[in-house]
Design an enzyme around this catalytic site. Structure first.
Site, PDB file in Angstrom:
ATOM      1  CE  LYS A   1      -2.763   3.322   1.360  1.00  7.71           C
ATOM      2  NZ  LYS A   1      -1.895   4.413   0.844  1.00  7.71           N
TER       3      LYS A   1
ATOM      4  CD  GLU B   1      11.742   0.647  10.931  1.00  4.28           C
ATOM      5  OE1 GLU B   1      12.441   1.595  11.332  1.00  4.28           O
ATOM      6  OE2 GLU B   1      11.993  -0.535  11.171  1.00  4.28           O
TER       7      GLU B   1
ATOM      8  CB  CYS C   1      12.352   8.802   9.221  1.00  2.00           C
ATOM      9  SG  CYS C   1      13.568   7.711   8.468  1.00  2.00           S
TER      10      CYS C   1
ATOM     11  CD  GLU D   1       8.732  12.989  12.344  1.00  2.00           C
ATOM     12  OE1 GLU D   1       7.612  12.452  12.391  1.00  2.00           O
ATOM     13  OE2 GLU D   1       9.738  12.441  11.874  1.00  2.00           O
TER      14      GLU D   1
END
Ligand code: NAD
Length: 494
Positions: free
Chosen positions: A188, A264, A299, A398
């Site tokens: 996906k 993750e 990331c 973040e």
């Protein structure tokens, strides 16, 4: 990959992308399509199938059937290796086309994407192809009348949900080990970066992967991603993306078949500069690149700069100079160092973070504005914010954008306390000439990867995974394989 060859592809029409199920391209069952906007100019680039839960369930059923009849898992390891090696070669052969398509879709500067995307995806697939016939089961140390065998079996059907920042690279981190171990995969991709990964999936079939072993369904995360998460027929879910979605996936697993979930997630990684760093100019340049490449949408980005107090002002000035030298612009221009923000909502979110940082006492000492509006694209002048308190929003949350939060520290203990004072633990760095301090910091900072006198950079031989709310499990290296196998014990009386 030179500028002329990139230019030849930059405006080519892009076809509509449908799902890939059982080796065929199939439209959404209700005919739905979703516009794909290019972050370069805000224009509609093409459309993708806006998948339904029924589409996802069809893809899962096909993957399950493919796994059960052994069309892939049952092949000799050498045969699977041959297919995966060919797939890696095809990715390399189509690298330019894939890189340009991906950049038009997600806005990453091509100077970075050409290596980080098709190049690294091919290397990853090749790494696991080379490894797959070197992974043995084990014989346990039992008494002499018993034979204890430990088999390593594929898990079955793997669901892989991928984000938009490096779709091919991160996609390969999941697909490589999952397929190498004989699993079937339902992929996906992100709705804002599906194209290059869908094209890469096509190449797998061209390489000889049997139909149904890799199916891919596009569309909204909340629809097709949810259906994948809630499926009773998916054995393992692997995910890279935001913490909010990661939380949902754990709920889906709990509400369905308790499938294993590997996450993750994001980070707020500290880049820690001591006054005794071997080369402060170099450290400043690397710090700027470590947060601002791909417009901060990395990331492991070093989004918190912790600087020893006596060199704070001088170092911030050096980072500002290094940032000024980085060119923001058309991501398809090889000279561009910082491409586009992925979407308009993401850009607005970045700007909101800056407003909040000012309200909380931070000072924007450079950048922070939307720029290049005449292009219609989503561009931002990279921002450096000083005076960010360790508990301020900008130090804790973040952004996933080109925003650097700077905080001074007094000594090593304070640096460690600050570094560890978030819910995350993905990456980090320490810059020092003191070898003992470097090792102490590597041990003390809670994170999945700690760099010393560099930032970012790694290859497929080492794991990448987070601790705390940055996730669990690891991508890359042989350790990643553990996610895609079950251990089975055979206890045999002799
Ligand atoms: P996101 O969580 O919004 O989306 C990621 C994927 O999840 C997309 O494919 C999306 O369609 C899907 N999704 C969204 N809602 C879903 C739902 N309800 N159910 C199932 N699937 C759903 O994240 P993003 O904005 O694409 O990516 C940015 C985030 O990813 C950042 O937080 C970043 O730090 C993180 N990230 C982490 C790593 C890492 O290795 N740790 C690497 C890259 C990005």
């Amino acid at each position: 990959m030179d500028q002329d060859s990139i230019n030849a592809l930059r405006d080519q029409p892009v076809p509509v992308f449908h799902h890939l199920i059982e080796g065929r391209h199939v439209p959404a069952s209700d005919g739905g399509l979703m516009d794909v906007l290019s972050p370069r100019n805000g224009q509609v680039l093409t459309q993708i199938a806006d998948g339904t839960a029924a589409d996802m369930n069809a893809a899962i059923a096909s993957a399950r059937a493919a796994f059960e009849d052994g069309r892939w898992a049952g092949q000799a390891p050498a045969a699977r290796k041959k297919v995966l090696m060919k797939w890696a070669d095809l990715i390399d052969a189509h690298a330019l086309e894939l890189a340009v398509l991906g950049v038009r879709d997600n806005g990453t500067e091509i100077s970075m994407a050409r290596k980080a995307e098709p190049g690294s995806a091919a290397a990853t697939i090749r790494y696991y192809a080379e490894a797959l016939d070197k992974i043995y089961g084990e014989i346990a140390t039992t008494s002499s009348d018993i034979l204890g065998l430990i088999h390593k079996e594929p898990v079955g059907v793997v669901g892989a949900i991928i984000p938009w920042n490096f779709p091919m690279m991160i996609g390969a981190w999941k697909l490589g080990p999952a397929l190498a171990m004989g699993n079937s995969v339902v992929l996906k991709p992100s709705e804002t970066a599906s194209l290059s990964l869908m094209r890469m999936a096509d190449l797998a079939l061209e390489a000889g992967l049997p139909p149904g072993v890799l199916n891919a369904v596009t569309g909204a995360g909340a629809v097709v991603g949810e259906a994948l998460g809630l499926s009773m027929d998916v054995d393992v879910l692997v995910f890279t993306g935001s913490g909010a979605t990661g939380r949902r996936l754990m709920e889906y697993a709990a509400k369905s078949n308790m499938k294993r979930v590997y996450l993750e997630l994001g980070g707020k990684s500290p880049n820690i500069i001591f006054a005794d760093a071997p080369d402060l100019d170099e450290a400043a340049k690397v710090a700027a690149a470590g947060i601002f490449r791909n417009a901060g949408q990395v990331c492991v980005a070093g989004s918190r700069l912790l600087v020893e107090a006596p060199i704070h002002d001088e170092f911030v000035a050096a980072v500002a100079r290094a940032t000024k030298a980085m060119q923001v612009g058309d991501p398809l221009d090889l000279a561009t160092n910082i491409g586009a923000v992925n979407s308009e909502p993401q850009l607005q979110q970045n700007l909101d973070f800056l407003r909040k940082a000012e309200q909380e006492g931070g000072e924007i000492v450079r950048g922070g504005a939307r720029i290049l509006q005449e292009t219609g694209g989503y561009f931002m002048d990279p921002a450096i914010v000083t005076g960010v308190a360790p508990d301020a929003t900008l130090a804790q949350k973040e952004v996933f954008g080109p925003v650097l939060a700077v905080t001074p520290f007094d000594d090593e203990d304070a640096a460690v306390r600050m570094a560890n004072a978030t819910v995350y633990g993905l990456a980090g760095a320490v810059w020092t000439s003191n070898l003992s301090r470097a090792h102490r910091m590597v041990r003390a900072v809670r994170t999945g990867v700690m760099h010393v006198n560099t930032y970012g950079g790694a290859d497929g031989t080492v794991p990448l995974g987070g601790v705390g709310q940055s996730g669990n499990g690891a991508d890359k290296s042989l350790h990643a394989i553990e996610k895609y196998i079950n251990l089975k014990t055979a206890w045999i009386k002799l």
